[in-house]
Design a protein around this motif. Structure first.
Motif, PDB file in Angstrom:
ATOM      1  N   LYS A 126       0.825  -1.211   0.000  1.00 33.69           N
ATOM      2  CA  LYS A 126       0.000   0.000   0.000  1.00 33.69           C
ATOM      3  C   LYS A 126       0.861   1.264   0.000  1.00 33.69           C
ATOM      4  O   LYS A 126       0.582   2.234  -0.722  1.00 33.69           O
ATOM      5  CB  LYS A 126      -0.920   0.000   1.230  1.00 33.69           C
ATOM      6  CG  LYS A 126      -1.983  -1.078   1.213  1.00 33.69           C
ATOM      7  CD  LYS A 126      -3.087  -0.740   0.225  1.00 33.69           C
ATOM      8  CE  LYS A 126      -4.241  -1.727   0.328  1.00 33.69           C
ATOM      9  NZ  LYS A 126      -5.320  -1.403  -0.625  1.00 33.69           N
ATOM     10  N   LYS A 129       2.644   1.880  -3.333  1.00 29.40           N
ATOM     11  CA  LYS A 129       1.734   2.293  -4.399  1.00 29.40           C
ATOM     12  C   LYS A 129       1.225   3.718  -4.222  1.00 29.40           C
ATOM     13  O   LYS A 129       1.162   4.490  -5.196  1.00 29.40           O
ATOM     14  CB  LYS A 129       0.550   1.327  -4.468  1.00 29.40           C
ATOM     15  CG  LYS A 129      -0.431   1.640  -5.589  1.00 29.40           C
ATOM     16  CD  LYS A 129      -1.539   0.597  -5.654  1.00 29.40           C
ATOM     17  CE  LYS A 129      -2.520   0.896  -6.784  1.00 29.40           C
ATOM     18  NZ  LYS A 129      -3.597  -0.121  -6.856  1.00 29.40           N
ATOM     19  N   HIS A 130       0.886   4.084  -2.985  1.00 28.12           N
ATOM     20  CA  HIS A 130       0.194   5.349  -2.768  1.00 28.12           C
ATOM     21  C   HIS A 130       1.033   6.411  -2.037  1.00 28.12           C
ATOM     22  O   HIS A 130       0.746   7.608  -2.169  1.00 28.12           O
ATOM     23  CB  HIS A 130      -1.085   5.107  -1.964  1.00 28.12           C
ATOM     24  CG  HIS A 130      -2.047   4.173  -2.629  1.00 28.12           C
ATOM     25  ND1 HIS A 130      -2.746   4.516  -3.763  1.00 28.12           N
ATOM     26  CD2 HIS A 130      -2.423   2.896  -2.313  1.00 28.12           C
ATOM     27  CE1 HIS A 130      -3.524   3.496  -4.119  1.00 28.12           C
ATOM     28  NE2 HIS A 130      -3.339   2.506  -3.263  1.00 28.12           N
ATOM     29  N   TYR A 131       2.034   5.998  -1.263  1.00 28.10           N
ATOM     30  CA  TYR A 131       2.792   6.947  -0.443  1.00 28.10           C
ATOM     31  C   TYR A 131       4.294   6.656  -0.543  1.00 28.10           C
ATOM     32  O   TYR A 131       4.932   6.250   0.441  1.00 28.10           O
ATOM     33  CB  TYR A 131       2.327   6.874   1.019  1.00 28.10           C
ATOM     34  CG  TYR A 131       0.842   7.046   1.194  1.00 28.10           C
ATOM     35  CD1 TYR A 131       0.266   8.312   1.163  1.00 28.10           C
ATOM     36  CD2 TYR A 131       0.011   5.937   1.384  1.00 28.10           C
ATOM     37  CE1 TYR A 131      -1.110   8.479   1.306  1.00 28.10           C
ATOM     38  CE2 TYR A 131      -1.362   6.100   1.536  1.00 28.10           C
ATOM     39  CZ  TYR A 131      -1.909   7.364   1.499  1.00 28.10           C
ATOM     40  OH  TYR A 131      -3.267   7.520   1.651  1.00 28.10           O
ATOM     41  N   LEU A 302      -3.914   3.179   7.278  1.00 28.76           N
ATOM     42  CA  LEU A 302      -3.753   1.931   6.537  1.00 28.76           C
ATOM     43  C   LEU A 302      -3.958   0.714   7.440  1.00 28.76           C
ATOM     44  O   LEU A 302      -4.527  -0.297   7.007  1.00 28.76           O
ATOM     45  CB  LEU A 302      -2.367   1.879   5.892  1.00 28.76           C
ATOM     46  CG  LEU A 302      -2.101   2.896   4.768  1.00 28.76           C
ATOM     47  CD1 LEU A 302      -0.655   2.790   4.293  1.00 28.76           C
ATOM     48  CD2 LEU A 302      -3.071   2.694   3.608  1.00 28.76           C
TER      49      LEU A 302
END
Length: 322
Positions: A126, A129-131, A302
């Motif tokens: 996660k 991919k996003h941060y 998350l």
């Protein structure tokens, strides 16, 4: 003769953050050689840097021994100040980036071995991919170790097991889990979907050492039910607990996700403990030793999402469990 680290020194040459970071790494590793490897440096270069820092402090920071280094009294006094200065500098950098709404920087997560194998890869995917500007650092340990690291400020956040809801203001329960009696393949007792707690009477058990929270809870329930827990082996390591159960040395008492792979492979069987069940809460805790960051809040989000998606409780067929 006592040594002191003066405010003048702290405000002057001692505020060399790279050097203080190296000092902290040597103190944590207890070895110039290991610290040099972690810092991608050489032992001789690191030794020279620590010697320069010692001259600035006016005394020795480390005792050199045949096994590595240990902090002197002066080193022990410098350690918390160095941690505070480095942490404040990191916090300032993160705050500056966070002002632009970009989560950035290190987040140190303390986690139990039984949850790490499933949860850490999920988190890393996660974050990547996003941060991408968040760097997750993971410290694995027992509940007691993680509590201590939180109190020391070595962690930003942690996931713990609590047996009963925590009332601490810096903790929140994310999910509740059952405990399962785990036995070797073909075992008659764990072939059933559930097992009453009283069936643990005089059963050879492989359990962690006291004062582990699970052990305390099991002992309390055993006294209430007037049964005897026969501890075959005391071991804190969950991989060892599972291996001993596989080899028939005794039964483990574990969360289902901790034995997911072994159940799927048919190496272990598991039966849910009931009447009473041994409920455990996965609890999210934050340190109170320093302020939270935007990056830390993202990781907390998350973790909450992972629990709401039941990441630690994968669906498994009855045939695999029993």
């Amino acid at each position: 003769m006592a040594h002191t680290v003066t405010h003048t020194q702290e405000a002057g040459s001692l505020v060399d953050l790279p050097r203080l970071r190296r000092f902290l790494m040597v103190a944590e590793m207890g070895s110039l050689t290991r610290a040099a490897v972690m810092l991608d440096s050489t032992q001789s270069a690191l030794s020279l840097q620590m010697g320069a820092l010692e001259r600035e402090c006016g005394g020795r920071l480390f005792h050199r021994t045949g096994r590595g280094v240990t902090l002197t009294e002066l080193g022990e006094r410098l350690l918390p100040r160095a941690r505070s200065l480095v942490r404040d500098a990191d916090q300032l950098q993160q705050d500056m980036r966070s002002a632009a709404g970009i989560p950035h920087g290190d987040v140190v997560l303390g986690i139990l071995p039984s949850t790490a194998l499933t949860l850490v890869p999920h988190l890393l995917r996660k974050i990547a991919k996003h941060y991408p500007n968040i760097r997750l650092r993971v410290l694995e340990g027992s509940n007691g170790q993680i509590d201590e690291w939180l109190a020391q400020g070595r962690l930003d956040i942690a996931l713990l097991y609590r047996y009963g809801r925590s009332k601490a203001p810096n903790e929140e329960a994310l999910t509740e889990m059952d405990s399962w009696l785990v036995g070797k393949r073909g075992d008659a007792l764990t072939r059933n979907p559930t097992v009453p707690f009283i069936r643990l009477d005089r059963l050879p058990l492989v359990l962690p050492n006291l004062p582990n929270g699970l052990r305390v809870t099991l002992d309390q329930q055993a006294r209430r039910k007037n049964i005897t827990l026969a501890i075959a082996v005391e071991v804190d390591s969950i991989p060892i607990q599972k291996e001993l159960a596989i080899q028939g040395f005794g039964y483990g008492v574990l969360a289902l996700h901790a034995v997911q792979r072994e159940l799927e492979a048919g190496a272990l069987q598991a039966s849910r403990i009931v009447s009473p069940g041994i409920d455990r809460y996965v609890t999210l805790a934050s340190t109170t030793r320093h302020p939270g960051t935007l990056a830390g809040r993202v990781v907390i989000k998350l973790l909450r999402e992972a629990m709401s998606q039941n990441v630690l409780n994968p669906a498994m067929s009855a045939a695999k469990v029993a």
